[in-house]
Scaffold this motif. Structure first.
Motif, PDB file in Angstrom:
ATOM      1  N   ARG A  99     -91.372 -75.311  44.582  1.00 36.95           N
ATOM      2  CA  ARG A  99     -90.291 -75.698  43.256  1.00 36.95           C
ATOM      3  C   ARG A  99     -90.457 -76.150  42.255  1.00 36.95           C
ATOM      4  NH1 ARG A  99     -85.864 -79.402  42.543  1.00 36.95           N
ATOM      5  NH2 ARG A  99     -83.673 -78.772  41.728  1.00 36.95           N
ATOM      6  N   GLY A 100     -90.966 -75.914  40.795  1.00 37.13           N
ATOM      7  CA  GLY A 100     -90.827 -75.846  39.748  1.00 37.13           C
ATOM      8  C   GLY A 100     -93.014 -75.739  39.335  1.00 37.13           C
ATOM      9  N   GLU A 101     -92.745 -74.911  40.557  1.00 39.96           N
ATOM     10  CA  GLU A 101     -94.425 -74.040  39.444  1.00 39.96           C
ATOM     11  C   GLU A 101     -94.100 -72.410  38.953  1.00 39.96           C
ATOM     12  OE1 GLU A 101     -97.132 -73.054  43.058  1.00 39.96           O
ATOM     13  OE2 GLU A 101     -96.139 -72.432  44.119  1.00 39.96           O
ATOM     14  N   THR A 102     -94.644 -71.595  38.320  1.00 38.32           N
ATOM     15  CA  THR A 102     -94.681 -70.591  38.251  1.00 38.32           C
ATOM     16  C   THR A 102     -94.788 -69.881  39.425  1.00 38.32           C
ATOM     17  OG1 THR A 102     -95.669 -71.418  35.888  1.00 38.32           O
ATOM     18  CG2 THR A 102     -95.795 -68.531  36.367  1.00 38.32           C
ATOM     19  N   LEU A 103     -93.616 -68.726  39.446  1.00 36.09           N
ATOM     20  CA  LEU A 103     -93.952 -67.991  40.473  1.00 36.09           C
ATOM     21  C   LEU A 103     -94.036 -66.664  39.848  1.00 36.09           C
ATOM     22  CD1 LEU A 103     -90.976 -67.164  42.849  1.00 36.09           C
ATOM     23  CD2 LEU A 103     -91.894 -65.425  41.631  1.00 36.09           C
ATOM     24  N   SER A 104     -95.119 -66.056  40.022  1.00 32.18           N
ATOM     25  CA  SER A 104     -95.653 -64.396  40.117  1.00 32.18           C
ATOM     26  C   SER A 104     -96.180 -63.633  41.285  1.00 32.18           C
ATOM     27  CB  SER A 104     -97.294 -64.691  39.371  1.00 32.18           C
ATOM     28  OG  SER A 104     -98.260 -64.089  38.750  1.00 32.18           O
ATOM     29  N   LEU A 105     -95.456 -62.655  40.842  1.00 34.26           N
ATOM     30  CA  LEU A 105     -96.017 -61.404  42.114  1.00 34.26           C
ATOM     31  C   LEU A 105     -96.893 -60.027  41.436  1.00 34.26           C
ATOM     32  CD1 LEU A 105     -92.441 -61.850  43.511  1.00 34.26           C
ATOM     33  CD2 LEU A 105     -94.357 -62.494  44.242  1.00 34.26           C
ATOM     34  N   GLY A 135     -99.819 -51.433  37.170  1.00 32.03           N
ATOM     35  CA  GLY A 135     -98.708 -51.734  37.789  1.00 32.03           C
ATOM     36  C   GLY A 135     -98.021 -52.798  37.028  1.00 32.03           C
ATOM     37  N   TRP A 136     -98.034 -54.004  37.457  1.00 36.01           N
ATOM     38  CA  TRP A 136     -96.915 -54.564  36.603  1.00 36.01           C
ATOM     39  C   TRP A 136     -97.140 -55.978  37.210  1.00 36.01           C
ATOM     40  CZ3 TRP A 136     -94.792 -49.869  38.681  1.00 36.01           C
ATOM     41  CH2 TRP A 136     -94.656 -49.332  37.118  1.00 36.01           C
ATOM     42  N   THR A 137     -96.927 -57.417  36.623  1.00 33.74           N
ATOM     43  CA  THR A 137     -96.774 -58.533  36.894  1.00 33.74           C
ATOM     44  C   THR A 137     -95.120 -59.682  37.082  1.00 33.74           C
ATOM     45  OG1 THR A 137     -98.969 -59.188  36.575  1.00 33.74           O
ATOM     46  CG2 THR A 137     -97.190 -61.265  36.619  1.00 33.74           C
ATOM     47  N   LEU A 138     -94.755 -59.469  37.523  1.00 36.50           N
ATOM     48  CA  LEU A 138     -93.036 -59.519  37.854  1.00 36.50           C
ATOM     49  C   LEU A 138     -93.497 -61.555  37.775  1.00 36.50           C
ATOM     50  CD1 LEU A 138     -92.199 -57.680  40.135  1.00 36.50           C
ATOM     51  CD2 LEU A 138     -92.050 -57.326  37.628  1.00 36.50           C
ATOM     52  N   THR A 139     -93.261 -61.949  37.258  1.00 30.44           N
ATOM     53  CA  THR A 139     -93.203 -63.550  36.759  1.00 30.44           C
ATOM     54  C   THR A 139     -91.356 -64.262  36.431  1.00 30.44           C
ATOM     55  OG1 THR A 139     -95.124 -63.176  35.173  1.00 30.44           O
ATOM     56  CG2 THR A 139     -94.124 -65.556  35.238  1.00 30.44           C
ATOM     57  N   LEU A 140     -91.974 -65.472  37.193  1.00 27.30           N
ATOM     58  CA  LEU A 140     -90.470 -66.866  36.891  1.00 27.30           C
ATOM     59  C   LEU A 140     -90.672 -68.123  36.377  1.00 27.30           C
ATOM     60  CD1 LEU A 140     -87.700 -66.947  37.057  1.00 27.30           C
ATOM     61  CD2 LEU A 140     -87.717 -68.000  39.425  1.00 27.30           C
ATOM     62  N   SER A 141     -90.565 -67.883  35.159  1.00 28.20           N
ATOM     63  CA  SER A 141     -90.922 -70.047  34.312  1.00 28.20           C
ATOM     64  C   SER A 141     -90.979 -71.060  35.486  1.00 28.20           C
ATOM     65  CB  SER A 141     -91.223 -70.096  33.091  1.00 28.20           C
ATOM     66  OG  SER A 141     -88.812 -70.220  33.409  1.00 28.20           O
ATOM     67  N   ALA A 142     -92.260 -71.741  35.138  1.00 24.24           N
ATOM     68  CA  ALA A 142     -92.175 -72.967  36.005  1.00 24.24           C
ATOM     69  C   ALA A 142     -90.381 -73.459  36.185  1.00 24.24           C
ATOM     70  CB  ALA A 142     -92.626 -73.780  35.498  1.00 24.24           C
ATOM     71  N   ALA A 143     -90.442 -73.266  34.237  1.00 21.76           N
ATOM     72  CA  ALA A 143     -88.342 -74.333  34.474  1.00 21.76           C
ATOM     73  C   ALA A 143     -87.470 -73.380  34.998  1.00 21.76           C
ATOM     74  CB  ALA A 143     -88.810 -74.622  33.025  1.00 21.76           C
ATOM     75  N   ALA A 144     -87.712 -72.339  35.358  1.00 27.40           N
ATOM     76  CA  ALA A 144     -86.825 -71.374  35.554  1.00 27.40           C
ATOM     77  C   ALA A 144     -87.211 -71.566  37.405  1.00 27.40           C
ATOM     78  CB  ALA A 144     -86.980 -70.069  35.792  1.00 27.40           C
ATOM     79  N   CYS A 145     -88.073 -71.785  37.969  1.00 28.70           N
ATOM     80  CA  CYS A 145     -88.385 -71.649  39.449  1.00 28.70           C
ATOM     81  C   CYS A 145     -87.760 -73.317  39.354  1.00 28.70           C
ATOM     82  CB  CYS A 145     -89.364 -71.503  39.672  1.00 28.70           C
ATOM     83  SG  CYS A 145     -90.207 -71.501  41.503  1.00 28.70           S
ATOM     84  N   ALA A 146     -87.933 -73.880  38.421  1.00 24.30           N
ATOM     85  CA  ALA A 146     -87.190 -76.123  39.009  1.00 24.30           C
ATOM     86  C   ALA A 146     -86.195 -75.212  39.042  1.00 24.30           C
ATOM     87  CB  ALA A 146     -88.068 -76.773  38.022  1.00 24.30           C
ATOM     88  N   ALA A 147     -85.386 -75.479  38.732  1.00 18.85           N
ATOM     89  CA  ALA A 147     -84.027 -74.817  38.613  1.00 18.85           C
ATOM     90  C   ALA A 147     -83.294 -74.154  40.080  1.00 18.85           C
ATOM     91  CB  ALA A 147     -83.324 -74.028  37.800  1.00 18.85           C
ATOM     92  N   LEU A 148     -84.541 -73.434  40.718  1.00 18.20           N
ATOM     93  CA  LEU A 148     -84.001 -72.982  41.754  1.00 18.20           C
ATOM     94  C   LEU A 148     -83.678 -73.936  43.052  1.00 18.20           C
ATOM     95  CD1 LEU A 148     -85.798 -69.493  42.522  1.00 18.20           C
ATOM     96  CD2 LEU A 148     -83.662 -69.405  41.388  1.00 18.20           C
ATOM     97  N   THR A 149     -82.559 -73.834  43.747  1.00 22.50           N
ATOM     98  CA  THR A 149     -82.225 -74.391  45.090  1.00 22.50           C
ATOM     99  C   THR A 149     -83.349 -74.445  45.970  1.00 22.50           C
ATOM    100  OG1 THR A 149     -79.867 -74.471  44.754  1.00 22.50           O
ATOM    101  CG2 THR A 149     -80.931 -75.394  46.888  1.00 22.50           C
TER     102      THR A 149
END
Length: 106
Positions: free
Chosen positions: A7-13, A60-74
């Motif tokens: 939680r709070g790190e950049t999510l990258s796939l 292909g592509w890289t799918l990303t969720l920012s660290a701030a948005a990831c920090a907001a996830l439960t």
């Protein structure tokens, strides 16, 4: 396979082209939804969190969720997928299992 992120790190796939050409895709969106405890499928009414999509060359592509948005996830289990639109039709990727855990450090 489940991908684990803190939680709070950049999510990258990475989303790789398996057949066809990335250039034939005219639009792509991706999102993740929480997976309720004990469930194997997401609730259609659950709120989706959009993932940013960036082209990764011709592969292909890289799918990303920012660290701030990831920090907001439960912390818990989530499922992500992507929707690709091309002249040949619409493809929705297989779901990807994601687990968000609390970090020991902050």
């Amino acid at each position: 396979m489940t991908y684990t992120f803190h939680r709070g790190e950049t999510l990258s796939l990475a989303l790789d082209v398996v057949t066809g050409a990335a250039a034939s895709v005219t639009s792509i969106t991706a999102a993740l939804k929480p997976l309720a405890a004990g469930r194997t499928v997401v609730d259609a009414s659950a709120p989706a969190t959009a993932l940013s999509v960036a082209v990764n060359g011709t592969t292909g592509w890289t799918l990303t969720l920012s660290a701030a948005a990831c920090a907001a996830l439960t912390p818990g289990s989530y499922v992500a997928d992507a929707r690709l639109v091309a002249a040949s039709g619409v493809v929705i990727t297989d779901p990807v299992a994601i687990r968000i855990v609390e970090a020991v450090t902050s």
